[in-house]
Structure formats: C-alpha cells, structure tokens
Design a protein around this motif. Structure first.
Motif, PDB file in Angstrom:
ATOM      1  N   THR A  57       0.827  -1.205   0.000  1.00 26.83           N
ATOM      2  CA  THR A  57       0.000   0.000   0.000  1.00 26.83           C
ATOM      3  C   THR A  57       0.860   1.254   0.000  1.00 26.83           C
ATOM      4  O   THR A  57       0.585   2.228  -0.725  1.00 26.83           O
ATOM      5  N   ARG A  61       0.950   4.126  -2.986  1.00 25.74           N
ATOM      6  CA  ARG A  61       0.561   5.505  -2.695  1.00 25.74           C
ATOM      7  C   ARG A  61       1.711   6.486  -2.876  1.00 25.74           C
ATOM      8  O   ARG A  61       1.554   7.549  -3.484  1.00 25.74           O
ATOM      9  N   SER A 123     -11.351  -3.810   3.099  1.00 32.23           N
ATOM     10  CA  SER A 123     -10.073  -3.107   3.213  1.00 32.23           C
ATOM     11  C   SER A 123      -9.113  -3.445   2.084  1.00 32.23           C
ATOM     12  O   SER A 123      -8.384  -2.572   1.592  1.00 32.23           O
ATOM     13  N   SER A 128      -6.523  -0.124   1.798  1.00 28.90           N
ATOM     14  CA  SER A 128      -6.403   0.730   2.982  1.00 28.90           C
ATOM     15  C   SER A 128      -6.120  -0.110   4.221  1.00 28.90           C
ATOM     16  O   SER A 128      -7.009  -0.818   4.710  1.00 28.90           O
ATOM     17  N   GLU A 130      -5.514   1.358   6.947  1.00 33.27           N
ATOM     18  CA  GLU A 130      -6.169   2.134   8.006  1.00 33.27           C
ATOM     19  C   GLU A 130      -7.536   1.550   8.357  1.00 33.27           C
ATOM     20  O   GLU A 130      -7.968   1.606   9.518  1.00 33.27           O
TER      21      GLU A 130
END
Length: 510
Positions: A57, A61, A123, A128, A130
């Motif tokens: 991830t 990003r 998710s 994500s 988070e």
C-alpha cells in the motif's frame, strides 16, 4: 414430581427449563465472549500477509518501500487497537447496561461488530490498511462490552446453586473462541494469503447467530425488578428460565437486594473508589483482574511457537500444535466449570496461581538449559501446556464471576467497568512490553509472571472470602470485618417493609 408452595413441577419440566437456561447462555456467549477469544486468535495466521499488504500500500501511494521495523510498528498499532477498543468498551459497558438493560446492550453491541466486519472485508479492495486498524478498534469495543455485560447477565439470571457454573461458562466460551479462531486460521481454511480479509471479517457469523436467537430469551430478572420496578416482568422471566418452579428463597434473595438498593442511585466508578464500605471488594477485583493479564498467559501463546520450534517440530506443523494450547485451556475451563460448585472460588484461584508459579520457575530452568540438555525443550513444552491448564482451571473462569457476587446491584455495573478497564489496560501494556521482556531478560522473562502469580495466590488465600452458595448479604458481612475491622449486622433497616413486599410478591408468584 417436586412441590414448592402451591406449585407442582415435573422432572420433565425442570429439565426443559434447564435447557432454556443453557440455550440462553449459548446464545449470549456465541456473540459475546466467544468474540474475545476468536479475535485474539485470528490475527496470528495472516500476520505476514497483512504486513506485506501494508508495504504494498505504501509503495502504491507514495512509492516508498518500508523498512521492516516500520512495518512492524504499523502492525503493532493494528494489534493494539483491539486492546484500546476493549478499554473503551469496558467503560461503555456500565452506562449501557444500566440504560438499555443487559440483554439489549448485548444486542446493540453487534453494531460495533458488524461495522468492524464490513471494514475488514472491504479493506483489501480499498487498498487501505487504516480500515483494518479501525476494524480492530471497533471489534475491540464489542469484546470490551460483552466481556463485562455477559457475566453480569449470567450472574443475575442463574439460580444461586448454578450461579458459579453459569457465570464460568463465559470463560469456557472465551477459550472455545480461541480454539475456533486457531482452526479457522489454518492455511487450509481462511489463513491463506488470498483469504485473510475474509478471516478478519468472519467474526460477523457468531454475531448474526446472536442477533437471531437472543431476542427469544428474557432480560435479567434482577434488572427488571430492581432497575425497572417491573414485578410482573421479573416473575415472567423467572418462570421462563426456571419453569413454574419459582422458589421462595430465590424470590426472597432478589427482594432483599431490591430492598437494600431502594432509594439508592446507581453508583459511578468514582463513588466506589470513595466508598469505605466496599474498599476491600474493590481492591480484590482490581488485583485479580490485573493479574489475569499480568500473569503472562496470553503472552505464552506468542512464545509457544518458538518453544515448539526448539523442540524439533517442523515449521509447517507448528500451527497444528499451537491449536493444542487453545484446546488445553478450553478443556481446563470445562473442568473448572464442573469443579467450581464443589471446590469453591477461592480454592480454584489459589490452586491455579500456585501451579502457575511453579510452572514459571520450572520453565525458567528449562529455558536456561535448553541448549545444554537434549530433553529440556520437551520440558518447556510440558510447562507451556501445564501453565495454560492451570490458568484455565482457576483464574480464567473465576475472575469474571467475582464482581457479580461481591457487589450489590447498584454498584455492580461500575465494578465491572473498573475490572474490565484494568484487564484491557494491562493487556495493552503486556502486548507492548513483552517483546522487550524477552530481549532484556532472555530465559528469565517469565520470572516476573511467576512473582505476579505468587503474590496473587497469597492475597486470595489471606483476604478473599469464599463466595460459593452464599447470599450477597452474607458475603457483604464477611467483607465488613475487613472494611471496618468489626462485625456489624447486615439486617436490612426496613425489615418490616421487606416482609410485607415479600408476602405480596409471593402471592403473585403463586
């Protein structure tokens, strides 16, 4: 046939309503303490896969490849989110159980669970990590609420002679949740790389079972009478749980507790802390609830893989042997359930912690000579299983019963808030410091746990009175000698009013 007053109850009716109580316990626990054990266990299998997902991830990003310690740090926050959520849940449990009642609180608690499952299962698609963090926090809240409210609901709904066994079933279902989580987390099931998001969301299944079954069972009879003033609802709940057999001594006990609570507002945690009449009750639950986590039982699960590896078990088979640790605690909790009404609470607590002290000492010796003596790794394995067995046969089950038995109705929700908060706080602390204990103390890392177990066993043996088969008034009177250093009568001041109310209540029941 059995007679009580004007009632005649057949053996078949008694068995039928014993089954009703058992089904109520199962329905409550499957979405309650099962979740605590299950969510502790399911994070072990996908650890590597989720850490890989975190790194991927970050690369997608920001084009950053994280170092190992940074990935580990993020993973630590995901794991610790469960404990922090549990602490919040423990604080919410008291107000919710007072405002909504015990049963409705358990049903509403599934909102946190379903939200957590939804975040977990989406998710991976959302890319994500988070969402995983928030998911673990929400399911922690769910576990924190259920770990407090469920024993309260059981203790207030069970007859006195089954109160210990029914309340102890919370620990049985917790250990069952651990085993279930270990099994579902096998690589052959949901513990593989392609299915880890479904593994994290699988806790929704027990929640759905509870939502469909628990509404059929009654609210706590004591809550209905004492908090709601609903005599008819209380009697209806008792009949549903006991059949037509509503014993006069049980009604008397509930009425006496109502009489003692009459005119008193529900106590808040700060009220208990400043109340001299419950000083030693509060000290007792604080020490015993803290010892639940500080004894290192949950930490030993993490250390088990290393021990099994040192004993010569291949890496691919360790996951199956680890299931044995959960099964060991599950078996021990069942044995404790059978023994608690025979041996009593204090004996099981003292015996459990004393055995754990001995195991910690032997474990330290075994770890010290593991590289010198060929058979020492197998001694370490024996210590692991014995330690877990000792924990399951005493502390795991008895600890959750005590607030119900040593606090009155107005103080009970706050007592569970304090006990639960300490348990979750210490779980968080242990999760954070255990790796440092292992690195700093090496083979002596379990000596602090042994000291905790020894001190707790001594405290329970010297201070805590036996509560088996006793009414709240009798238990309170025994603590009164500690709180005020003298024996005082606990006879209700409004004895005449209590007797009059008792006559009216019994006439309705008959």
């Amino acid at each position: 046939m059995t007679s009580y007053g004007k009632q005649t109850v057949t053996v078949e009716e008694q068995k039928g309503h014993s089954l009703t109580l058992a089904l109520m316990v199962a329905s409550t626990a499957v979405g309650g303490t099962v979740q605590y054990g299950y969510n502790l266990a399911i994070t072990n299998a996908p650890t590597v896969y989720i850490q890989k997902f975190i790194n991927e991830t970050f690369q997608e990003r920001w084009g950053v490849h994280l170092e190992v310690y940074k990935v580990t740090l993020i993973w630590t926050f995901i794991v610790s989110g469960f404990s922090l959520g549990g602490l919040i849940g423990a604080l919410l449990a008291g107000p919710m159980s007072i405002h909504f009642g015990r049963k409705k609180t358990l049903l509403l608690n599934n909102i946190f669970l379903m939200s957590s499952a939804l975040l977990a299962v989406t998710s991976r698609t959302a890319r994500s990590f988070e969402m995983i963090m928030i998911s673990r926090f929400l399911v922690g809240i769910n576990a924190g609420v259920s770990m407090n409210v469920q024993p309260m609901y059981f203790g207030e709904s069970a007859p006195k002679h089954l109160r210990g066994a029914v309340s102890l079933s919370s620990a049985v279902f917790t250990s069952f949740g651990v085993v279930l989580g270990q099994v579902v987390g096998l690589r052959e099931l949901l513990g593989c790389e392609s299915c880890w998001q479904y593994l994290l969301a699988s806790n929704a299944v027990p929640g759905f079972i509870q939502l469909f079954t628990l509404p059929w069972f009654p609210e706590s009879p004591r809550y209905l009478l004492i908090d709601c003033g609903d005599k008819d609802g209380c009697l209806k709940a008792l009949r549903q749980l006991r059949g037509r057999e509503v014993r006069t001594d049980e009604l008397d006990e509930i009425l006496q507790e109502q009489d003692e609570a009459q005119g008193k507002r529900t106590q808040q945690p700060w009220d208990l802390i400043s109340d001299c009449s419950v000083r030693w009750q509060l000290i007792s639950i604080a020490i015993i609830s803290s010892a639940m986590q500080l004894c290192g039982n949950d930490s030993i699960y993490f250390y088990a893989s290393y021990i099994f590896q040192e004993a010569g078990i291949s890496a691919e088979h360790i996951q199956y042997v680890t299931i044995g640790t959960g099964a060991c605690e599950f078996t021990a909790c069942i044995l404790c359930n059978l023994l608690i009404e025979q041996q009593g609470r204090r004996m099981l607590l003292v015996g459990g912690y004393a055995l754990m002290t001995c195991c910690a000492a032997i474990f330290t010796v075994a770890l010290s000579f593991q590289d010198v003596v060929s058979w020492m790794p197998y001694m370490s394995m024996v210590c692991v299983f014995t330690y877990i067995l000792s924990f399951g046969m005493g502390p795991a089950g008895v600890t959750g019963i005590l607030p119900t038995e040593i606090f009155n109705h107005t103080a009970r929700p706050s007592a569970y808030m304090i006990a639960g908060s300490l348990m979750w706080l210490n779980l968080f602390i242990m999760g954070m410091i255990f790796p440092f204990l292992v690195n700093g103390l090496g083979q002596f890392c379990f000596m602090p746990f042994g000291v905790v177990c020894l001190l707790t066993a001594v405290y329970v043996g010297l201070v805590l009175p036996e509560t088996k088969g006793k009414t709240l008034s009798t238990i309170t009177n025994e603590f009164r000698t500690l709180n005020f250093h003298k024996q005082e009568s606990t006879e209700p001041k409004s004895k005449q009013a209590h007797d009059q109310l008792s006559v009216v209540f019994h006439s309705i029941a008959l």
